[in-house]
Design a protein around this motif. Structure first.
Motif, PDB file in Angstrom:
ATOM      1  N   GLY A   1      30.675 -17.476  30.815  1.00 51.18           N
ATOM      2  CA  GLY A   1      29.443 -17.469  30.848  1.00 51.18           C
ATOM      3  C   GLY A   1      29.076 -17.612  29.147  1.00 51.18           C
ATOM      4  N   TYR A   2      29.625 -16.795  28.249  1.00 49.46           N
ATOM      5  CA  TYR A   2      29.396 -16.619  26.927  1.00 49.46           C
ATOM      6  C   TYR A   2      29.593 -18.051  26.349  1.00 49.46           C
ATOM      7  N   ALA A   3      30.720 -18.699  26.776  1.00 48.79           N
ATOM      8  CA  ALA A   3      31.139 -20.203  26.316  1.00 48.79           C
ATOM      9  C   ALA A   3      30.060 -21.119  26.668  1.00 48.79           C
ATOM     10  N   ARG A   4      29.642 -21.081  27.856  1.00 49.01           N
ATOM     11  CA  ARG A   4      28.507 -21.950  28.480  1.00 49.01           C
ATOM     12  C   ARG A   4      27.243 -21.890  27.347  1.00 49.01           C
ATOM     13  N   LEU A   5      26.618 -20.497  27.285  1.00 51.41           N
ATOM     14  CA  LEU A   5      25.568 -20.296  26.481  1.00 51.41           C
ATOM     15  C   LEU A   5      25.828 -20.796  25.004  1.00 51.41           C
ATOM     16  N   ARG A   6      27.073 -20.492  24.571  1.00 51.69           N
ATOM     17  CA  ARG A   6      27.122 -21.042  23.103  1.00 51.69           C
ATOM     18  C   ARG A   6      27.118 -22.498  23.116  1.00 51.69           C
ATOM     19  N   ALA A   7      27.604 -23.146  24.069  1.00 50.28           N
ATOM     20  CA  ALA A   7      27.781 -24.580  24.216  1.00 50.28           C
ATOM     21  C   ALA A   7      26.508 -25.055  24.372  1.00 50.28           C
ATOM     22  N   SER A   8      25.514 -24.685  25.135  1.00 45.59           N
ATOM     23  CA  SER A   8      24.267 -25.042  25.297  1.00 45.59           C
ATOM     24  C   SER A   8      23.519 -24.693  23.939  1.00 45.59           C
ATOM     25  N   LEU A   9      23.397 -23.788  23.217  1.00 42.71           N
ATOM     26  CA  LEU A   9      22.855 -23.244  22.176  1.00 42.71           C
ATOM     27  C   LEU A   9      23.192 -24.547  21.094  1.00 42.71           C
ATOM     28  N   ALA A  10      24.475 -24.949  21.077  1.00 46.17           N
ATOM     29  CA  ALA A  10      24.732 -25.473  20.136  1.00 46.17           C
ATOM     30  C   ALA A  10      24.330 -27.109  20.233  1.00 46.17           C
ATOM     31  N   ALA A  11      24.223 -27.638  21.519  1.00 48.84           N
ATOM     32  CA  ALA A  11      23.513 -28.587  21.890  1.00 48.84           C
ATOM     33  C   ALA A  11      22.127 -28.814  21.511  1.00 48.84           C
ATOM     34  N   GLN A  12      21.503 -27.694  21.743  1.00 49.65           N
ATOM     35  CA  GLN A  12      19.935 -27.569  21.448  1.00 49.65           C
ATOM     36  C   GLN A  12      19.780 -27.532  20.024  1.00 49.65           C
ATOM     37  N   ILE A  13      20.618 -26.892  19.263  1.00 54.19           N
ATOM     38  CA  ILE A  13      20.728 -27.031  17.670  1.00 54.19           C
ATOM     39  C   ILE A  13      20.716 -28.546  17.397  1.00 54.19           C
ATOM     40  N   LEU A  14      21.643 -28.894  17.801  1.00 54.60           N
ATOM     41  CA  LEU A  14      22.073 -30.165  17.151  1.00 54.60           C
ATOM     42  C   LEU A  14      20.874 -31.256  17.609  1.00 54.60           C
ATOM     43  N   GLU A  15      20.357 -31.052  18.979  1.00 52.44           N
ATOM     44  CA  GLU A  15      19.345 -32.097  19.108  1.00 52.44           C
ATOM     45  C   GLU A  15      18.074 -31.741  18.284  1.00 52.44           C
ATOM     46  N   ARG A  16      17.636 -30.577  17.872  1.00 55.57           N
ATOM     47  CA  ARG A  16      16.595 -30.651  16.858  1.00 55.57           C
ATOM     48  C   ARG A  16      16.845 -30.839  15.386  1.00 55.57           C
ATOM     49  N   VAL A  17      18.146 -30.931  15.197  1.00 58.60           N
ATOM     50  CA  VAL A  17      18.460 -31.396  13.945  1.00 58.60           C
ATOM     51  C   VAL A  17      18.176 -32.954  13.843  1.00 58.60           C
ATOM     52  N   LYS A  18      18.755 -33.460  14.914  1.00 65.53           N
ATOM     53  CA  LYS A  18      18.613 -35.064  14.831  1.00 65.53           C
ATOM     54  C   LYS A  18      17.326 -35.397  14.921  1.00 65.53           C
ATOM     55  N   GLN A  19      16.215 -34.695  15.543  1.00 61.48           N
ATOM     56  CA  GLN A  19      15.064 -35.257  15.557  1.00 61.48           C
ATOM     57  C   GLN A  19      14.163 -34.675  14.583  1.00 61.48           C
ATOM     58  N   ALA A  20      14.746 -33.815  13.440  1.00 63.20           N
ATOM     59  CA  ALA A  20      13.852 -33.569  12.358  1.00 63.20           C
ATOM     60  C   ALA A  20      13.729 -34.753  11.143  1.00 63.20           C
ATOM     61  N   SER A  21      12.889 -34.607  10.638  1.00 58.67           N
ATOM     62  CA  SER A  21      12.443 -35.539   9.600  1.00 58.67           C
ATOM     63  C   SER A  21      13.475 -35.581   8.366  1.00 58.67           C
ATOM     64  N   ALA A  22      13.609 -36.492   7.482  1.00 57.65           N
ATOM     65  CA  ALA A  22      14.292 -36.291   6.215  1.00 57.65           C
ATOM     66  C   ALA A  22      14.127 -35.099   5.679  1.00 57.65           C
ATOM     67  N   ALA A  23      13.002 -34.952   5.288  1.00 54.07           N
ATOM     68  CA  ALA A  23      12.531 -33.840   4.693  1.00 54.07           C
ATOM     69  C   ALA A  23      12.929 -32.617   5.080  1.00 54.07           C
ATOM     70  N   SER A  24      12.734 -32.422   6.369  1.00 52.93           N
ATOM     71  CA  SER A  24      13.080 -31.166   6.951  1.00 52.93           C
ATOM     72  C   SER A  24      14.598 -30.879   7.106  1.00 52.93           C
ATOM     73  N   PHE A  25      15.273 -32.059   7.203  1.00 51.30           N
ATOM     74  CA  PHE A  25      16.732 -31.799   7.231  1.00 51.30           C
ATOM     75  C   PHE A  25      17.045 -31.673   5.837  1.00 51.30           C
ATOM     76  N   GLU A  26      16.444 -32.201   4.838  1.00 53.34           N
ATOM     77  CA  GLU A  26      17.031 -31.697   3.339  1.00 53.34           C
ATOM     78  C   GLU A  26      16.907 -30.146   3.119  1.00 53.34           C
ATOM     79  N   ARG A  27      15.641 -29.577   3.692  1.00 51.48           N
ATOM     80  CA  ARG A  27      15.268 -28.098   3.686  1.00 51.48           C
ATOM     81  C   ARG A  27      16.388 -27.307   4.379  1.00 51.48           C
ATOM     82  N   LEU A  28      16.746 -27.846   5.424  1.00 53.11           N
ATOM     83  CA  LEU A  28      17.687 -27.220   6.236  1.00 53.11           C
ATOM     84  C   LEU A  28      19.041 -27.160   5.557  1.00 53.11           C
TER      85      LEU A  28
END
Length: 172
Positions: free
Chosen positions: A145-172
């Motif tokens: 369960g922990y591994a599934r939650l961690r993988a899901s969270l990582a996928a969500q974070i990656l998706e948000r990073v991919k959708q961020a603008s260049a300026a937001s990405f630079e701040r990140l």
């Protein structure tokens, strides 16, 4: 051969007590390992924590569940023996002992519900959960369960990073 799941081990573990003699878990583990013809490599496989072998852990869970169903008892620390209920069961043994089988004993049901633990209802939730409950120990279920939650969270974070603008990405 892979290490059997803890429920597959329940009936063979109980059968080790047909002579009504108290036994230590180490004695049971040795006999069961021979019965399933487990290799040295399989017996050496550790849990992800690295502190205990997977086989020892599964035998321990089997002993614990059989004890909660009052098929085994522990008269002294580190020793187990069969109860009259266990002897009666082995008089005409089932093909398999698993959690569903043990739920015929009120003490086991009380044990499972006392901690808030319960089997998923058939027909509710994904079938994968039901399958995992049938083969994994509670420790393994938590880790999966922990591994599934961690993988899901990582996928969500990656998706948000991919959708961020260049300026937001630079701040990140």
């Amino acid at each position: 051969m892979a290490i059997p799941d803890f429920q597959t081990l329940m009936l063979p573990v109980l059968r080790q007590f047909t002579d009504c003699v108290e036994k230590a878990p180490s004695e049971i583990r040795g006999r069961i390992a021979n019965e399933f013809k487990l290799s040295v490599e399989e017996l050496a496989m550790l849990l992800p924590s690295g502190r205990q072998s997977a086989f020892n852990n599964r035998v321990a869970w089997s002993l614990g569940y059989l004890k909660q169903a009052k098929l085994l008892e522990s008269p002294r620390r580190g020793l187990y023996r069969i109860t009259p209920r266990g002897q009666e069961l082995l008089g005409s043994p089932p093909a398999r002992i698993d959690i569903a089988f043990l739920e015929r004993y009120p003490e086991f049901v009380a044990f499972r519900t006392r901690g808030g633990e319960s089997e998923p209802k058939r027909g509710h939730g994904p079938p994968v959960t039901v399958l995992q409950a049938n083969v994994l120990t509670p420790d393994e279920e938590i880790r999966a369960g922990y591994a599934r939650l961690r993988a899901s969270l990582a996928a969500q974070i990656l998706e948000r990073v991919k959708q961020a603008s260049a300026a937001s990405f630079e701040r990140l």
